[in-house]
Design an enzyme around this catalytic site. Structure first.
Site, PDB file in Angstrom:
ATOM      1  CG  HIS A  22      -1.904  -1.047   1.369  1.00 17.34           C
ATOM      2  ND1 HIS A  22      -2.060  -1.810   2.507  1.00 17.34           N
ATOM      3  CD2 HIS A  22      -2.845  -1.485   0.501  1.00 17.34           C
ATOM      4  CE1 HIS A  22      -3.035  -2.673   2.338  1.00 17.34           C
ATOM      5  NE2 HIS A  22      -3.534  -2.510   1.122  1.00 17.34           N
ATOM      6  CE  LYS A  46     -14.126  -7.493   3.905  1.00 17.79           C
ATOM      7  NZ  LYS A  46     -12.974  -6.902   3.195  1.00 17.79           N
ATOM      8  NE  ARG A  95      -2.322  -7.798  -4.282  1.00 18.48           N
ATOM      9  CZ  ARG A  95      -3.064  -8.155  -3.265  1.00 18.48           C
ATOM     10  NH1 ARG A  95      -2.551  -8.149  -2.057  1.00 18.48           N
ATOM     11  NH2 ARG A  95      -4.314  -8.537  -3.430  1.00 18.48           N
ATOM     12  CB  SER A 133      -4.253  -6.601   4.705  1.00 13.17           C
ATOM     13  OG  SER A 133      -3.893  -5.352   4.192  1.00 13.17           O
TER      14      SER A 133
HETATM   15  O1  PNS Z   1      -8.748  -3.280   0.184  1.00 11.98           O
HETATM   16  P1  PNS Z   1     -10.041  -3.880  -0.269  1.00 11.98           P
HETATM   17  O2  PNS Z   1     -10.741  -4.514   0.904  1.00 11.98           O
HETATM   18  O3  PNS Z   1      -9.846  -4.833  -1.419  1.00 11.98           O
HETATM   19  O4  PNS Z   1     -10.955  -2.654  -0.785  1.00 11.98           O
HETATM   20  C1  PNS Z   1     -12.224  -2.896  -1.331  1.00 11.98           C
HETATM   21  C2  PNS Z   1     -13.031  -1.595  -1.465  1.00 11.98           C
HETATM   22  C3  PNS Z   1     -13.075  -0.855  -0.155  1.00 11.98           C
HETATM   23  C4  PNS Z   1     -12.353  -0.707  -2.505  1.00 11.98           C
HETATM   24  C5  PNS Z   1     -14.446  -1.975  -1.961  1.00 11.98           C
HETATM   25  O5  PNS Z   1     -14.961  -2.971  -1.141  1.00 11.98           O
HETATM   26  C6  PNS Z   1     -15.410  -0.796  -1.972  1.00 11.98           C
HETATM   27  O6  PNS Z   1     -15.281   0.101  -2.771  1.00 11.98           O
HETATM   28  N1  PNS Z   1     -16.380  -0.810  -1.043  1.00 11.98           N
HETATM   29  C7  PNS Z   1     -17.340   0.263  -0.887  1.00 11.98           C
HETATM   30  C8  PNS Z   1     -18.746  -0.172  -1.314  1.00 11.98           C
HETATM   31  C9  PNS Z   1     -18.890  -0.060  -2.818  1.00 11.98           C
HETATM   32  O7  PNS Z   1     -18.768   0.995  -3.417  1.00 11.98           O
HETATM   33  N2  PNS Z   1     -19.183  -1.210  -3.430  1.00 11.98           N
HETATM   34  C10 PNS Z   1     -19.323  -1.321  -4.869  1.00 11.98           C
HETATM   35  C11 PNS Z   1     -17.982  -1.512  -5.537  1.00 11.98           C
HETATM   36  S1  PNS Z   1     -18.161  -1.767  -7.244  1.00 11.98           S
END
Ligand code: PNS
Length: 167
Positions: A22, A46, A95, A133
């Site tokens: 990150h 979560k 990645r 993570s």
């Molecule tokens: O680090 P992560 O957990 O892979 O991040 C995922 C994240 C936070 C980018 C994704 O879950 C997100 O954008 N969540 C917010 C809800 C949302 O907008 N959902 C629709 C995504 S298309």
């Protein structure tokens, strides 16, 4: 200056915890954008290891000398948050091929919801291409070393958290 806009990017994620992958992406982002907002998802479903406040404090501490890096939390739809911040770009790290399908789905769904916001993918430096993570938490909890994979402050926080939780 007339016609010039600030290039504001949002870098969203769980950051539970922040890894050196990150950090690498954020540093790359500072070279491309005027301002990068690390947007930490507060996900009530979560159960994160670190609270949102702890995750915010960690990113702030690591980037304390870089005023173009801002840290914030968000809930709900990412595109709503990005629009609210008047960001033109969502940054995501990519990645390996295994990341691609999920990232493609998210990028296209976000584009469908808000076409004016562009998703930009960035590759981390090679040593971080396998770091996540989830793996950091698993390896650490089983007694393995995560040195070099997370900032030293995160290593200390992992130790403190595990001492407190008694695991
Ligand atoms: O680090 P992560 O957990 O892979 O991040 C995922 C994240 C936070 C980018 C994704 O879950 C997100 O954008 N969540 C917010 C809800 C949302 O907008 N959902 C629709 C995504 S298309």
């Amino acid at each position: 200056m007339t016609g010039q806009t600030t290039r504001l990017a949002v870098y969203p994620g769980s950051f539970d915890p922040l890894t050196n992958g990150h950090v690498d992406i954020i540093e790359r982002g500072t070279k491309l954008f005027d301002r990068i907002v690390v947007a930490i998802l507060v996900n009530v479903e979560k159960a994160p290891l670190f609270t949102a406040e702890e995750r915010v404090a960690t990113v702030r501490e690591v980037f304390r000398d870089q005023p173009c890096v801002e840290v914030d939390t968000f809930q709900g739809l990412l595109v709503d948050y990005a629009r609210h911040r008047q960001a033109n770009v969502i940054v995501r790290g990519l990645r390996a091929v295994s990341d691609f399908e999920y990232e493609l789905q998210m990028a296209l769904m976000n584009r469908r919801l808000t076409p004016e916001i562009e998703t930009v993918f960035m590759m981390p430096a090679e040593p971080y291409t396998y770091v996540s993570s989830r793996l950091v938490k698993e390896v650490f909890s089983l007694g393995g070393s995560v040195e070099g994979l997370v900032p030293t402050s995160v290593e200390a926080q992992l130790r403190a958290k595990h001492r407190r939780l008694g695991v």
